[in-house]
Design a protein around this motif. Structure first.
Motif, PDB file in Angstrom:
ATOM      1  N   SER A 187       0.849  -1.187   0.000  1.00 36.00           N
ATOM      2  CA  SER A 187       0.000   0.000   0.000  1.00 36.00           C
ATOM      3  C   SER A 187       0.881   1.233   0.000  1.00 36.00           C
ATOM      4  N   ARG A 188       0.386   2.314  -0.574  1.00 34.02           N
ATOM      5  CA  ARG A 188       1.138   3.556  -0.580  1.00 34.02           C
ATOM      6  C   ARG A 188       1.280   4.148   0.828  1.00 34.02           C
ATOM      7  N   LEU A 189       0.432   3.716   1.762  1.00 35.75           N
ATOM      8  CA  LEU A 189       0.408   4.313   3.092  1.00 35.75           C
ATOM      9  C   LEU A 189       1.317   3.603   4.084  1.00 35.75           C
ATOM     10  N   SER A 221     -15.986  -1.297   9.753  1.00 36.34           N
ATOM     11  CA  SER A 221     -16.255  -2.539   9.026  1.00 36.34           C
ATOM     12  C   SER A 221     -14.977  -3.321   8.779  1.00 36.34           C
ATOM     13  N   ILE A 222     -13.906  -2.621   8.407  1.00 33.38           N
ATOM     14  CA  ILE A 222     -12.631  -3.297   8.170  1.00 33.38           C
ATOM     15  C   ILE A 222     -12.154  -4.003   9.432  1.00 33.38           C
ATOM     16  N   ILE A 223     -12.154  -3.272  10.541  1.00 32.42           N
ATOM     17  CA  ILE A 223     -11.673  -3.845  11.795  1.00 32.42           C
ATOM     18  C   ILE A 223     -12.526  -5.039  12.216  1.00 32.42           C
ATOM     19  N   ARG A 224     -13.844  -4.893  12.109  1.00 29.19           N
ATOM     20  CA  ARG A 224     -14.746  -5.966  12.515  1.00 29.19           C
ATOM     21  C   ARG A 224     -14.530  -7.221  11.677  1.00 29.19           C
ATOM     22  N   ARG A 225     -14.409  -7.064  10.368  1.00 23.43           N
ATOM     23  CA  ARG A 225     -14.270  -8.227   9.496  1.00 23.43           C
ATOM     24  C   ARG A 225     -12.910  -8.893   9.632  1.00 23.43           C
ATOM     25  N   VAL A 226     -11.858  -8.087   9.625  1.00 20.06           N
ATOM     26  CA  VAL A 226     -10.515  -8.655   9.648  1.00 20.06           C
ATOM     27  C   VAL A 226     -10.252  -9.419  10.938  1.00 20.06           C
ATOM     28  N   PHE A 227     -10.682  -8.861  12.057  1.00 20.45           N
ATOM     29  CA  PHE A 227     -10.369  -9.509  13.329  1.00 20.45           C
ATOM     30  C   PHE A 227     -11.338 -10.629  13.675  1.00 20.45           C
ATOM     31  N   ARG A 228     -12.445 -10.726  12.937  1.00 22.01           N
ATOM     32  CA  ARG A 228     -13.327 -11.877  13.117  1.00 22.01           C
ATOM     33  C   ARG A 228     -12.921 -13.048  12.235  1.00 22.01           C
ATOM     34  N   LEU A 288      -5.155  -6.404   6.375  1.00 22.41           N
ATOM     35  CA  LEU A 288      -5.327  -5.013   6.791  1.00 22.41           C
ATOM     36  C   LEU A 288      -4.870  -4.049   5.701  1.00 22.41           C
ATOM     37  N   PHE A 289      -3.719  -4.316   5.115  1.00 20.43           N
ATOM     38  CA  PHE A 289      -3.185  -3.417   4.105  1.00 20.43           C
ATOM     39  C   PHE A 289      -4.085  -3.382   2.872  1.00 20.43           C
TER      40      PHE A 289
END
Length: 406
Positions: free
Chosen positions: A158-160, A373-380, A391-392
């Motif tokens: 990712s660029r970030l 939504s990202i946090i909820r999905r990735v950590f589930r 995450l990236f």
């Protein structure tokens, strides 16, 4: 003599501008590089990550382009033609519209160029390059390669984030037996699967892994499990390599008889299309096969979910879908730049306008890629081994989905 092979750059806006996609090299150009006779020097340029030096000496330029990249391909060709360098163009768009491409380049190749590429370069050397070549579809993908192409790329996820991964790119087969109305694969590469012999493929991959520190294999297949028997043999052969891999597939990758083997072999990520949740729509606009697969969707999402991309249905030239809409006078534009799956380029059925479709796709991206939504999905999810990658990629897709769609 020197040949320069060029992959035109994608626009930075929209999901196709995400770093993950922009760094993927053209499999067609990798193949041509491998098939170029040793008497030639070869340079392959992906404009997404490299700047083209139009004044660098070269004897001929080869360009490939999907439909949305055809306008940029023509601009590149114009620069070289102005310098007196002959330009050859191939790929899906040029194969569908050779007369259009011929207005911008010296030579157009229609079809899969593998077997005739050395002959084309011989004609260049002899000064007898023809304006048009028609290539027969190769019956086998077990070619005699003339050199080891540059398959392995180190890219930022990712660029970030200053995190880099190394990817090496292979193609095990071409074609797809499903034959969806909207897809150009079956039209260009055929419904009959053609595959590389697994022992030779694995031997080639082993050499690449010995020469490079590779994080991921990327199989640039149209459908890695188009032939499930072949897929099982491939996955079994990959297990001893202890390498993570990703590819493109249909929903059957989530079938119980193959998922565990795929994961054991290193499966990390797959891209697959869920065109609709409505069986009637699937039967009408995709294929009756996908209509029968509709009941696989929920368990497949539970098994595989992490990211999603909300593409807008695009009538690609050369497909049955494009021909149907053209006959119904529903095609709104032939500005190929807009055929990048983020614009609605045809009149939809019903009461919705093209703007409505674009707006709904943008809202879907914004909702799905909200931070919560990202946090909820990735950590589930259960993919803890790939947490950083998830995450990236989620955040990269968030940036492009929210700022690039219309």
């Amino acid at each position: 003599m020197k040949v320069t092979l060029i992959q035109p750059g994608s626009p930075a806006s929209g999901i196709t501008g995400a770093f993950f996609f922009r760094n993927i090299p053209s499999q067609g150009l990798i193949q041509l590089e491998a098939l170029t006779p040793p008497s030639w020097d070869v340079q392959t340029i992906n404009e997404n990550v490299e700047t083209i030096d139009f004044d660098a000496p070269t004897d001929v330029v080869g360009i490939t382009a999907l439909t949305s990249l055809a306008p940029r391909a023509y601009q590149i060709a114009q620069e070289y033609c102005a310098r007196g360098v002959p330009v050859i163009m191939g790929g899906i768009h040029a194969s569908v519209y050779p007369e259009e491409a011929a207005q911008h380049v010296d030579c157009v190749v229609v079809g899969e160029a593998d077997e005739i590429w050395p002959n084309i370069l011989n004609d260049v050397a002899a000064g007898t390059l023809q304006p048009l070549y028609h290539a027969q579809r190769p019956t086998s993908l077990d070619f005699t390669f003339q050199r080891r192409p540059n398959r392995t790329k180190t890219v930022r996820i990712s660029r970030l984030f200053p995190v880099k991964s190394t990817y090496t790119y292979y193609q095990t087969g071409r074609g797809c037996p499903i034959g969806c109305e909207f897809c150009s694969v079956a039209e260009f590469n055929g419904k009959k699967m053609r595959k590389r012999r697994i022992p030779e493929l694995i031997a080639d991959i082993k050499i690449e892994l010995q020469e490079h520190d590779v994080d991921y294999l990327v199989f640039m297949d149209d459908n890695i499990i188009g032939d499930k028997t072949y897929a099982r043999e491939l996955f079994t052969a990959l297990i001893p390599l202890n390498i993570k891999w990703m590819s493109q597939t249909d929903i059957r990758i989530a079938d119980p008889d193959i998922t565990d083997l795929a994961v054991e072999s290193g499966l990390t990520m797959v891209f697959l299309g869920l065109e609709s949740i409505d069986p009637e729509t699937l039967a009408h606009a995709a294929s009756t096969i996908k209509e029968r697969w509709r009941n696989k969707y929920e368990p497949a999402i539970q098994a595989l979910h992490d990211t999603a991309i909300f593409y807008i249905l695009t009538p690609l030239p050369g497909t049955r879908f494009f021909s149907r809409l053209e006959a119904e006078k529903r095609i709104l534009t032939r500005n190929w730049r807009e055929y990048d799956v983020t614009y609605c380029v045809f009149n939809p059925d019903g009461t919705k306008t093209p703007h409505d479709v674009e707006d709904e796709a943008s809202k879907a991206h914004q909702y799905f890629y909200s931070l919560s939504s990202i946090i909820r999905r990735v950590f589930r999810s259960h993919s803890w081994k790939n947490l950083a990658l998830s995450l990236f990629m989620n955040y990269d897709f968030r940036i492009h989905g929210m700022t690039g769609l219309h």
